[in-house]
Design an enzyme around this catalytic site. Structure first.
Site, PDB file in Angstrom:
ATOM      1  N   CYS A   1       2.431  -2.479   0.443  1.00 56.60           N
ATOM      2  CA  CYS A   1       1.378  -1.756   1.176  1.00 56.60           C
ATOM      3  C   CYS A   1       0.907  -2.568   2.371  1.00 56.60           C
ATOM      4  O   CYS A   1       0.694  -2.022   3.458  1.00 56.60           O
ATOM      5  CB  CYS A   1       0.217  -1.444   0.245  1.00 56.60           C
ATOM      6  SG  CYS A   1      -1.164  -0.598   1.061  1.00 56.60           S
TER       7      CYS A   1
ATOM      8  N   CYS B   1      -3.976   0.583  -6.104  1.00 55.64           N
ATOM      9  CA  CYS B   1      -4.938   1.497  -5.468  1.00 55.64           C
ATOM     10  C   CYS B   1      -4.730   2.949  -5.868  1.00 55.64           C
ATOM     11  O   CYS B   1      -5.691   3.675  -6.088  1.00 55.64           O
ATOM     12  CB  CYS B   1      -4.880   1.338  -3.949  1.00 55.64           C
ATOM     13  SG  CYS B   1      -3.258   1.605  -3.230  1.00 55.64           S
TER      14      CYS B   1
END
Length: 364
Positions: free
Chosen positions: A110, A207
């Protein structure tokens, strides 16, 4: 709040786009940048769209907090959707790795693909000189004029491990305002200036999974393939729910009864769909003196020379002294002074030279 060595010191007023997550770290970063005289724009990144309305998703609360922080700090904020990029570049890889029996680290990807690529591209298009995040890391310039990635001064919070895949271009465009600041000081600053999220709990976990049950989440995307758990000698001791649900070194959730020391996952036999388990944390199968890694990435864009370094094979561990034996044909070979526990395929090995994070690769 910065010293003379900081990249923020003496900065001219130019545009910096800061990623505002709604947490205290990015919020204090935005405040420090504003205090330094930068033209600061906040961006709240929406990287996940599925399940935005369920009990486990905090995106609405986080976006509200980010907007409130921007208002208090006195900067504009934009909400930008990178969900498609995230699904294509991070989540697809995440699922493929689990399906292949490995344990990926999506936070590493990410950072490289979203926060310091898609977000960086967006910020540059807005006329920004650089981007900033609330990571506990730092940068400096070496004698050759290259930007180096450094550990954060707060050793307990250092996040350079998650940033090792940044390229020279990416790291040279990044500012880390918290690089020389300890977490308690960040909390103090947040409370002092009245940030509404000054006591907000730090986010944990992946997340897009959040606090939801991990097995339930994976089962929505990958089919279950139950099988047996066996010892290295071949004795069947229990059944597993699917190899993707387990990682090397795992102790919890095995549900193996009987006397003796606790059981740990030591290996996976993908061909037979069997989980190899052993008793005792110090079992030889859990200790590896060497590793091989691929998908290499170096902050300087060139690999370091073979020699003595330290390394981490997981985020929450002390540095381990090691020797880089070779970096050839995209493969890194590392030998440790002391065998490392539960070295896990799919996770990252990250090399350090003192405070400098050199880069690393994916453990094979």
């Amino acid at each position: 709040m910065t010293d003379a060595a900081s990249p923020l010191a003496g900065a001219k007023a130019n545009r910096i786009v800061v990623g505002l997550s709604g947490g205290v770290d990015s919020s204090v970063s935005a405040h420090l940048l504003k205090q330094q005289g930068y033209d600061v724009l906040g961006v709240f990144m929406q990287n996940w769209e599925d399940d935005n309305d369920d009990e486990f998703c905090s995106i609405k609360e986080d976006s509200r907090d980010a907007i409130a922080v921007a208002d208090l700090v006195g900067i504009d904020i934009e909400l930008v959707n990178f969900a498609k990029e995230y699904k294509d570049r991070v989540f697809a890889y995440f699922l493929a790795e689990y399906q292949s029996g490995r344990t990926p680290n999506p936070d590493v990807l990410c950072n490289a693909e979203i926060k310091f690529k898609a977000f960086l591209d967006y910020a540059i298009a807005q006329g920004a000189e650089k981007i900033a995040t609330g990571h506990y890391a730092a940068t400096d310039i070496d004698a050759q004029g290259l930007t180096r990635l450094l550990r954060g001064a707060d050793a307990a919070k250092d996040q350079s491990y998650f940033l090792y895949r940044l390229s020279q271009y990416q790291v040279s465009r990044a500012l880390f305002p918290l690089g020389e600041i300890a977490k308690p000081e960040v909390r103090r600053i947040a409370a002092e200036i009245g940030l509404p999220n000054h006591a907000k709990k730090d986010s944990t976990g992946i997340c897009f999974i959040g606090e939801r049950p991990f097995r339930d989440f994976l089962n929505r995307y990958l089919p279950k393939e139950p099988g047996v758990m066996r010892t290295p000698e071949g004795k069947i001791v229990a059944e597993h729910m699917g190899l993707m649900y387990y990682t090397l070194g795992q102790r919890q959730g095995l549900n193996i009864g009987g006397p003796g020391e606790p059981w740990y996952v030591a290996d996976k036999d993908l061909g037979k769909n069997e989980l190899i388990v052993v008793q005792g944390r110090d079992h030889p199968l859990l200790l590896k003196p060497e590793l091989v890694a691929g998908q290499l990435s170096w902050v300087a864009d060139t690999p370091p020379l073979p020699g003595r370094y330290t390394a981490k094979t997981r985020y929450r561990q002390q540095d381990a002294a090691c020797e880089v034996l070779a970096i050839e044909q995209g493969v890194l070979r590392v030998r440790f002074d002391e065998p490392q526990w539960a070295v896990t395929p799919g996770q990252s090995v990250v090399l350090y030279d003192g405070r400098v994070c050199l880069g690393g690769g994916i453990i094979q």
